[in-house]
Each structure stands twice: as C-alpha cells, then as structure tokens.
Design a protein around this motif. Structure first.
Motif, PDB file in Angstrom:
ATOM      1  N   GLU A   1       3.197   7.538  -9.942  1.00 50.96           N
ATOM      2  CA  GLU A   1       2.174   7.770  -8.909  1.00 50.96           C
ATOM      3  C   GLU A   1       0.814   7.256  -9.388  1.00 50.96           C
ATOM      4  O   GLU A   1       0.063   6.665  -8.626  1.00 50.96           O
ATOM      5  CB  GLU A   1       2.098   9.250  -8.524  1.00 50.96           C
ATOM      6  CG  GLU A   1       3.272   9.727  -7.665  1.00 50.96           C
ATOM      7  CD  GLU A   1       3.400   8.958  -6.338  1.00 50.96           C
ATOM      8  OE1 GLU A   1       2.420   8.330  -5.891  1.00 50.96           O
ATOM      9  OE2 GLU A   1       4.507   8.960  -5.764  1.00 50.96           O
TER      10      GLU A   1
ATOM     11  N   ARG B   1      -3.045  -0.074  -6.446  1.00 51.52           N
ATOM     12  CA  ARG B   1      -3.556  -0.251  -5.091  1.00 51.52           C
ATOM     13  C   ARG B   1      -5.069  -0.453  -5.111  1.00 51.52           C
ATOM     14  O   ARG B   1      -5.604  -1.353  -4.486  1.00 51.52           O
ATOM     15  CB  ARG B   1      -3.211   0.973  -4.239  1.00 51.52           C
ATOM     16  CG  ARG B   1      -3.579   0.793  -2.787  1.00 51.52           C
ATOM     17  CD  ARG B   1      -3.408   2.062  -1.978  1.00 51.52           C
ATOM     18  NE  ARG B   1      -4.194   1.944  -0.761  1.00 51.52           N
ATOM     19  CZ  ARG B   1      -5.513   2.068  -0.720  1.00 51.52           C
ATOM     20  NH1 ARG B   1      -6.180   2.342  -1.833  1.00 51.52           N
ATOM     21  NH2 ARG B   1      -6.160   1.909   0.402  1.00 51.52           N
TER      22      ARG B   1
ATOM     23  N   ARG C   1       4.359   0.400  -4.363  1.00 50.80           N
ATOM     24  CA  ARG C   1       4.498   1.818  -4.680  1.00 50.80           C
ATOM     25  C   ARG C   1       5.933   2.282  -4.436  1.00 50.80           C
ATOM     26  O   ARG C   1       6.541   2.943  -5.268  1.00 50.80           O
ATOM     27  CB  ARG C   1       3.534   2.638  -3.823  1.00 50.80           C
ATOM     28  CG  ARG C   1       3.500   4.095  -4.214  1.00 50.80           C
ATOM     29  CD  ARG C   1       2.689   4.948  -3.245  1.00 50.80           C
ATOM     30  NE  ARG C   1       3.099   6.334  -3.385  1.00 50.80           N
ATOM     31  CZ  ARG C   1       4.232   6.821  -2.898  1.00 50.80           C
ATOM     32  NH1 ARG C   1       5.061   6.045  -2.221  1.00 50.80           N
ATOM     33  NH2 ARG C   1       4.555   8.087  -3.084  1.00 50.80           N
ATOM     34  N   ARG C   2       6.481   1.908  -3.274  1.00 55.52           N
ATOM     35  CA  ARG C   2       7.863   2.300  -2.961  1.00 55.52           C
ATOM     36  C   ARG C   2       8.835   1.743  -3.992  1.00 55.52           C
ATOM     37  O   ARG C   2       9.738   2.441  -4.436  1.00 55.52           O
ATOM     38  CB  ARG C   2       8.247   1.774  -1.574  1.00 55.52           C
ATOM     39  CG  ARG C   2       8.165   2.821  -0.483  1.00 55.52           C
ATOM     40  CD  ARG C   2       9.045   2.442   0.701  1.00 55.52           C
ATOM     41  NE  ARG C   2       8.740   1.118   1.217  1.00 55.52           N
ATOM     42  CZ  ARG C   2       7.764   0.874   2.092  1.00 55.52           C
ATOM     43  NH1 ARG C   2       7.016   1.854   2.548  1.00 55.52           N
ATOM     44  NH2 ARG C   2       7.531  -0.362   2.518  1.00 55.52           N
TER      45      ARG C   2
ATOM     46  N   ARG D   1       1.585  -0.791  -0.614  1.00 51.15           N
ATOM     47  CA  ARG D   1       2.552   0.192  -0.143  1.00 51.15           C
ATOM     48  C   ARG D   1       3.953  -0.174  -0.618  1.00 51.15           C
ATOM     49  O   ARG D   1       4.715   0.673  -1.083  1.00 51.15           O
ATOM     50  CB  ARG D   1       2.507   0.222   1.388  1.00 51.15           C
ATOM     51  CG  ARG D   1       2.586   1.602   1.954  1.00 51.15           C
ATOM     52  CD  ARG D   1       2.197   1.671   3.430  1.00 51.15           C
ATOM     53  NE  ARG D   1       2.706   0.575   4.228  1.00 51.15           N
ATOM     54  CZ  ARG D   1       1.943  -0.132   5.062  1.00 51.15           C
ATOM     55  NH1 ARG D   1       0.650   0.132   5.177  1.00 51.15           N
ATOM     56  NH2 ARG D   1       2.472  -1.098   5.781  1.00 51.15           N
TER      57      ARG D   1
ATOM     58  N   ALA E   1       0.878   3.409  -9.339  1.00 50.45           N
ATOM     59  CA  ALA E   1       0.826   2.888  -7.975  1.00 50.45           C
ATOM     60  C   ALA E   1      -0.570   3.030  -7.393  1.00 50.45           C
ATOM     61  O   ALA E   1      -1.109   2.111  -6.778  1.00 50.45           O
ATOM     62  CB  ALA E   1       1.845   3.623  -7.098  1.00 50.45           C
ATOM     63  N   ARG E   2      -1.183   4.200  -7.610  1.00 51.97           N
ATOM     64  CA  ARG E   2      -2.519   4.440  -7.064  1.00 51.97           C
ATOM     65  C   ARG E   2      -3.522   3.471  -7.684  1.00 51.97           C
ATOM     66  O   ARG E   2      -4.372   2.896  -7.004  1.00 51.97           O
ATOM     67  CB  ARG E   2      -2.925   5.888  -7.362  1.00 51.97           C
ATOM     68  CG  ARG E   2      -3.591   6.565  -6.206  1.00 51.97           C
ATOM     69  CD  ARG E   2      -3.657   8.084  -6.362  1.00 51.97           C
ATOM     70  NE  ARG E   2      -3.994   8.528  -7.703  1.00 51.97           N
ATOM     71  CZ  ARG E   2      -3.325   9.492  -8.354  1.00 51.97           C
ATOM     72  NH1 ARG E   2      -2.280  10.069  -7.777  1.00 51.97           N
ATOM     73  NH2 ARG E   2      -3.693   9.881  -9.547  1.00 51.97           N
TER      74      ARG E   2
END
Lengths: 490, 490
Positions: free
Chosen positions: A142, A149, B149-150, B146, A145-146
């Motif tokens: 997490e 982004r 992340r997935r 997105r 990913a954050r």
C-alpha cells in the motif's frame, strides 16, 4: 489480369483487425510470396465483394489502403493494379500459414549466451528454498503504491516523464548517499552513485568496463554465479580462490595474484555468497593493502547488507576508500525485488563512464519509480525495516531450531549473523543431484552447492534461503527435505 | 598503551548514525589509517566517556561492537585491545577527511565508454525539440497508478514479487503478441517475445548476440546514434548506406553487401530515424530477398509505430518472416517513457538466448509493472490512444502551418505521415553548431543532423520532435528557432 481468382483470403470476423485490413494483409502476403506479380490487375471491387461476402465499401477501403501504402496503383477507368515498380521475386519458400503459431527454423546464427543458474519459478504446492530473497507477501504494497502514484502525478506535471540523467533520479541517488554515509561509513555524494536495474546490472557494468578479453578475475571458490558468468562472458579468465569461515583466504589470494595478472577481485565480504560467513577484519585490511599494492580493483557485492541480527554489520570495504573499489548494492532485499533498483558506488569519474555505458544498454531506469523510492527511503522505510527485521530474525531462529531437530545428526551449520539464507553441510557424502531430484518429488526446490562452484569442486552443502517462508512453511520444507534426504541415503 | 590520546573522534549529534556507531567507525578508520596498531590498548571507558562527553554506556556499546566485529579483543581485567591478529600496515596515504565530499583520484583504469548523443535535460524556461517523444503531461497517470496498485497487490498475494521468467511477465508478452498479430500483420505467440527495459536494451542485446568484433553492420547514412554506437561498441565496423525519400537505397545496400561481409542490417523502415520517411514497398521486398540470399539478419527498429495519421501504417518487414528478422518495439510512445518497457520479437530459439543474456545484464524487469501494463493494454489503452492520436495530429498540423509561415522561404520539409517528429532542411548552407548555440541563447534546445550521421557527412537539417509541446509552445519554439536562424545568417 488475374484469371480464375485464386487469392487465399480467409477472413476472421471475430478478429480485432478490421475486415478491410485483413484483406490488405492478405494481398500483401500474396505479393510477397510471389503469387501476384508486379502490374497484375486486381479483381473488380464488385466481384471481390461478392466472393468474400463483404460490403463493396470494405473492398474499396482495402484497395485505397493498398494504393496509399504503395503496393498498388489505381486508374479511374481501368481499375487497380499491383504496383509495377515491385521487383520480380522468386516465389517465397513455403512457410507455415500466417496464422498464430510458433515460428521455428532460425535462419541466422548468433553467439550462444551462457546458462546461469536456473531461475526458480513459483509453482502451485511447491516450496522453494531460494537463494535468500525476502518474502513478497511482506512487501509494503500500500505504501509503495501510494508513493508511486504521487511520484507519477508529480513527475508528469513537471514534464519529467521523458528522458533524463542516465545515472538515475537525483533524489534517489541523494537518499542512497545519505544512507551509505550514515549507516555504512562511506563518504559519498550523489555523484558517486549510479542507479541500476537491480544489482545484477551493476555487476554486468563492472564486467563490461573493467575487463578485457584475457584479463584475470579472482572470485571465491564458491561464489555468485551470475557475477562469475558476467565476468567470464566478457572474456575474463576466472581464478578461484580458497574460502573458509573467515571469508576469502588471503594467503591463497596473494598466491593467485602473484601467479596471474589479476585485474579484478569480486567478492561478497559481508555475508559471503553462498556460505554466509563474514570476512574477518584482518583479512579486509590485507585485501585493501593488496589491492593498493597491485592496482587491483575490488568489486564489493554487498547484496544483503540490510538484515544483520546479532551485532552491527561490519563496515564495507568501500568505507575505507572508493579509489580502488566498486561497491554494489540493491534495494531488493529491503523493499521488494519487484522494484528492480540497485546501485553502483565508485569514484565520480568511473560513475560517469558507467552512465555512458548505460546509455547503450537501456538509457535509464524509470525516473518515476526512482523518485517514489527516494520518498519511501526518507519517510517510510525505517519503520517498515524494523518490522520485517523482527519477522526475519524470528524465522531465522525458528528455522535453526527445526533444522537442528529434524537433521540432528546429519547436518552441520552455523546460524548466520545476518542475511536471509543458511549454509548447511551434510556430514557424510551424498549425491547432490539425486537429492535435488528427490526433493523435487517431495514438491521442494533446492539449490545445491555445485551451482556456486567456481572451480568444479563442491562440498556436500546447500544454500537455504529461509526468509520467504513463514514458520509453518519452514517446518514443512525441512520435513520434505528430510524425506528427500532419507530416500537418497537409504 | 596509547599515551596522550590523539584519536580524532568528531561526534555529530545531529547525524542519523547512533553515537556509539560513530565511535566504532572512528576507531576503525584510525586502525585502517595505521594510527593505532595491532594489540594497542584502547583507553578506559570512563576516560573516553569524559573526553567525548558521552555516557559511559555509549562507550561500552562501542567497545562491545568492536569486539563483536573482530576489530578488538577484550579481557575482563586488563581492558580492551586492538585485535592482535591485524596485519601491520603502512600508514594509509592521506586522503580527504571522511566527511561528505566528492572523492577524486580514480585509482584504476577502465575501458572508456563511448559518448552517445547528449541527453536533453528539461530545464526551467527552456523549450526542447526532442527527438520525438510524447508529451508526458498527457500520460494517463491516474489509470497507470490505479492499474499498478492493483497489480502490486495481486502479485504480492500470489508471491510473485520474487524472481521469474527473464523474458518477462507472460501476460504482457501475450498482450503484445496479440497486438502485433492483429494490428501489424505478424504471426507470433508469446514465445516469440522478450520484454526489455526500453527498446534500447533490445538493440543492445542484438549487438551483443549478433555481432562479433570485426563483423560488419550496415546502417542508413543518417541513423539512430545509440543503435549505431551499441553495434560499434561490440566491435562491429559500421557500413553507411545511402538514403533518400523512399528509405534506404537498395542499390547502394546491395553494393555494400557485395563489398563487405555484412552480418546485420539495422534500419527504421516505418518512420526513418531521423528523416521520418517510410521505406517503399518494392525496397522492402528487395531487402527481404537480399537478407535471405546473403543470410543477413535484419534488425527492424519500429520505434514509433503507434502514431500514423494519413493512412494505415505499412506492415513491418517482420510480418513477412521472423526467420531472419529481429523486430524491436516499445510502449514508450503509446503509454509513457517512464514505464521503460520495450520488446524484441524473433524466433523462439533466438528469444531464449536473449533471455539467457538478460540473466547476466539485469536478470529481469519489474513483473509488477509488466503485469500492470498488460492490463492497461487489454482494457484502457485503445480509448487513450484514440484521444492522444487526435491531439498529436492537431499538433502536427499546427506545427506544419507555423513552420511554413515563419520559415516561408528558408526551409523545406514534408509533413510526416506518422511519427512524432519533423525533418526540416535549410535551403542554404549554414553552420549547424552556431545555430545550436544561438538557439540555446534563445532558450531552445535542438538536435542538428550531425548527431545522426553515420559517415561524418550531414545535411543542413534538423530533427524536430513536436509532440511534447502544445500549440502555444510550438509557436513560441518556432519563433525562437527563427530568431536563432536569423542571428546566424546575418
């Protein structure tokens, strides 16, 4: 003029390719195969549309396209013709239909690449003693990913998604420099650091830049195969040097360097690969002195500095000097191998030339990912590192207990002070290849010592990465190994 | 016994390194520099704690660490001593204080890497005519983030963050194969495809596997410098072949192949780099026939197939046969250069050996990112591609209008049917290096034709990537270029 029309056009209505393009491709294929010669008149659009049962508009679109691409010419009164400029060609040799299918028959030769160790694919129901990788399930997904982004949005806004410094994103080189200075005793700035795609690329770059065909490279008797192979691939002769529980054996190394004009010494002083031992301080001093006296470059592969459990890790050789040392590290063990970020540390002059070489190999890494990892390092990674440190230490201790219990009389090992693998030696001889096969039948993959040998000799030993399995899996894996062992020794 | 204590320990309380470790590092540094010899007694913990004004616990921790690491030995009654096993060393030559600072003085030599074209760093207030990159500001960042992340969550759960197939993630190889078959007329399966870090790595792999020192490689007279340099780096002799508005000149190529034993032909038939022209169909057929007759490998660099505006793009040479062709592409233009994903397409046998070579170069790319891009390709990319296709076409047309208006009499060019750059030629001679300097003064960076020359000759021309600027920026950039031009021609 094409008489009885024999074009082989098989339309696939389900395909993602529009019908008119399928027709275009078929014509081109026929021209290429020599079945339709230069200047040949194509059938009328009405005729072809009936034959293929598609609308005339589709045929017209296909012919327009053939003309636009230069394969055909069109004459408003006489029709459409295969372009007269095309050379007359021998018929293309028959080949498999241009549908999906494996193409065989390699029509050219190339330099065969050497085989390295087989990569271990994770497969259902198999357990794997890998060479010491972290547990992917513990990766801070997490947070990664954050952060990724945010970096993506930011770099896009700043127009930084294009091409940039081949040494890699400044922010990450700076973050690594700070970490090396504060935790590993190095004296670096960002200009000492070049980012690479995993530590393997750093080793590859060393082989390309430091070694010419005919040079000698000294490695430990048991060593990391992709490094050895990279040096050998550049044309180096490999000199194998003795190794004991204090790391590389200095008397033997001195002898080797007297006998051969050794250009590079490659070693893993921190947690020797594969035997996990730390190189003793006095040997480190002698090695640095030898390197200086003989002008030999030391390539120090510090592949898993991060996890050291029993005392502070020894400082890298590179902390003494970067003048004759190339230091190689990676962030795979700490964060995740999926990031594919390693680094090379040396003098700025060497680093600049490494960057030039990178321009040829892959130009640069992902600036977005590098920027994200820089943020990870400065904000999140220390608390995450503490957490997994505790988990891996517990797994290490559990693994030691299970090994001792299950293999009480048959195996010897020292609990490694750090790193994510054990080196276990069997007390009596056994056929390692039979053990590998028997383990595989038990749904267990293992890496026996002969994978790591740089001189063909190998002890009855295994490198067992323990960190990617939890306690239950480790227990199960040791039991499978023991069943395999029993079946071989029976 | 150390008498008047002269240790140089400078503690940095603000540092991230704990105090006791700073003390450890200082001691090791002193031992390394030969200032404290083997067997020397260290000062008492109380004395040192007073001298350094730190707690005695800190000193004890430091001494314990030195003992644990093997630098010192301890005797409960007599105190702590520098380990007697350490070799006696000449004093380390003086060097800069081990604080932050650039380390100079490269103590070893290495093969100098060749210079490629200078990379264009984006800087404040400068406009850049790059070599034809997309606009980073248009990258679909939210969709990429997105999807990434997935993929990260999914691959972590499936334990796939470790090491895997060096050819890359199967899902993406499959998606690329499907795209090549349906849109570019190739006949591939995933086994024909190897993922690389950008298309540059694919070209590099071709140079490593296909060329031995002394081999000849034919390239177009104006070509893509990193490709030419990669082949030259492997030891190939470069044969420069004539080029006109129909692409590579086949008569000249035939002559070159008769004169030299050419092993590889490298070219960019789709949108020739840098001149943007498409190779004519009849030349394509002759080239394939030549390659077959002489057993020459064609390396087809299809670096920006995606954007073609005026008719369907010509099918790649590789659509005729993969037997003697290595096809190279990338996803940089379509999605974002920051992904760093390219691919190489050839026979499965060659692809397998490419994978072995990748094991040495960087082992593999990021499986997570590859998995994410596979999902992007199957679900999101076509609508995004349509959107940017329209934007780039509009920019192309706007750019042509502005160029025509501003450089009415001084420049000639053809509006490119596809690709993200123009090739413009000045009608009268001018000094390109002066133009570059003058443009730089106008805060504009440009790439003149001499960067691309493979034989030292270059026309009075520029490659002007237009896609990374919007209409306003393009107008401004052309005006700056014209001011620079005027100042040089004055």
């Amino acid at each position: 003029m094409l008489r009885p029309w024999s074009l082989q056009i098989q339309l696939r209505p389900q395909s993602q390719t529009p019908l008119y393009l399928q027709i275009v491709h078929s014509f081109i294929e026929e021209i290429r195969r020599g079945r339709i010669g230069a200047g040949t008149a194509l059938p009328g659009t009405r005729t072809l549309s009936e034959q293929l049962a598609v609308s005339r508009k589709t045929i017209i679109a296909a012919y327009d396209e053939l003309v636009a691409q230069g394969w055909a010419t069109s004459d408003s009164t006489r029709g459409t013709f295969v372009s007269p400029d095309l050379p007359s060609l021998p018929r293309w040799t028959s080949r498999a239909a241009p549908s999906l299918g494996v193409l065989g028959g390699d029509g050219f030769s190339w330099k065969k690449a050497p085989q390295v160790i087989p990569w271990a694919e994770r497969s259902e129901n198999y357990l794997i003693f890998d060479d010491g990788t972290p547990d992917p399930r513990l990766a801070p997904v997490e947070i990664i990913a954050r952060t990724y982004r945010r970096a993506l949005v930011r770099t896009a806004r700043r127009s930084e998604l294009g091409y940039g410094d081949p040494r890699g994103a400044f922010a990450l080189r700076q973050a690594i420099s700070t970490m090396l200075n504060s935790e590993r005793g190095l004296a670096t700035t960002a200009s000492n650091i070049c980012l690479t795609r995993g530590s393997q690329m750093a080793l590859y770059l060393c082989s390309v830049l430091l070694v010419r065909p005919g040079d000698y490279v000294a490695v430990e008797k048991l060593t990391y195969p992709p490094a050895r192979t990279a040096f050998a691939r550049t044309g180096a002769s490999i000199v194998s040097v003795a190794l004991d529980d204090g790391g590389i054996e200095l008397d033997d190394l001195e002898r080797a360097c007297d006998e051969f004009p050794v250009k590079v010494i490659y070693l893993t002083p921190h947690h020797q690969f594969p035997t996990t031992v730390s190189m003793r301080p006095e040997r480190r001093l002698r090695l640095l002195e030898l390197s200086k006296r003989k002008g030999i470059v030391v390539v120090e592969d510090d592949y898993d500095h991060e996890f050291h459990f029993d005392h502070q890790p020894l400082l890298p050789l590179a902390s003494a000097s970067l003048d004759r040392t190339v230091y190689v590290g990676s962030l795979s063990k700490l964060i995740s191998p999926s990031l594919r970020i390693g680094y090379l540390v040396s003098s700025p002059g060497f680093v600049d030339d490494v960057a030039n070489e990178i321009m040829l190999i892959d130009r640069q890494g992902s600036q977005t990912m590098e920027t994200a990892v820089a943020e990870l390092m400065s904000e999140h990674i220390s608390s995450y590192a503490r957490k997994v440190h505790g988990i891996y230490k517990a797994r290490r201790d559990h693994f030691a207990t299970v090994l001792t219990t299950v293999f009480a009389q048959e195996m010897s090992f020292t609990i490694p002070a750090g790193g994510l693998a054990f080196w276990v030696q069997f007390k009596t001889p056994l056929a390692l290849d039979e053990l590998v096969a028997a383990a595989y039948r038990e749904r267990l993959k293992i890496l026996p010592s002969d994978n790591f040998s740089s001189d063909g000799e190998a002890p009855y030993a295994l490198r067992l990465g323990y960190a990617s399995m939890n306690e239950g899996e480790l227990t199960e894996a040791v039991q499978r190994l023991h069943r395999a062992y029993k079946s071989v020794k029976r």
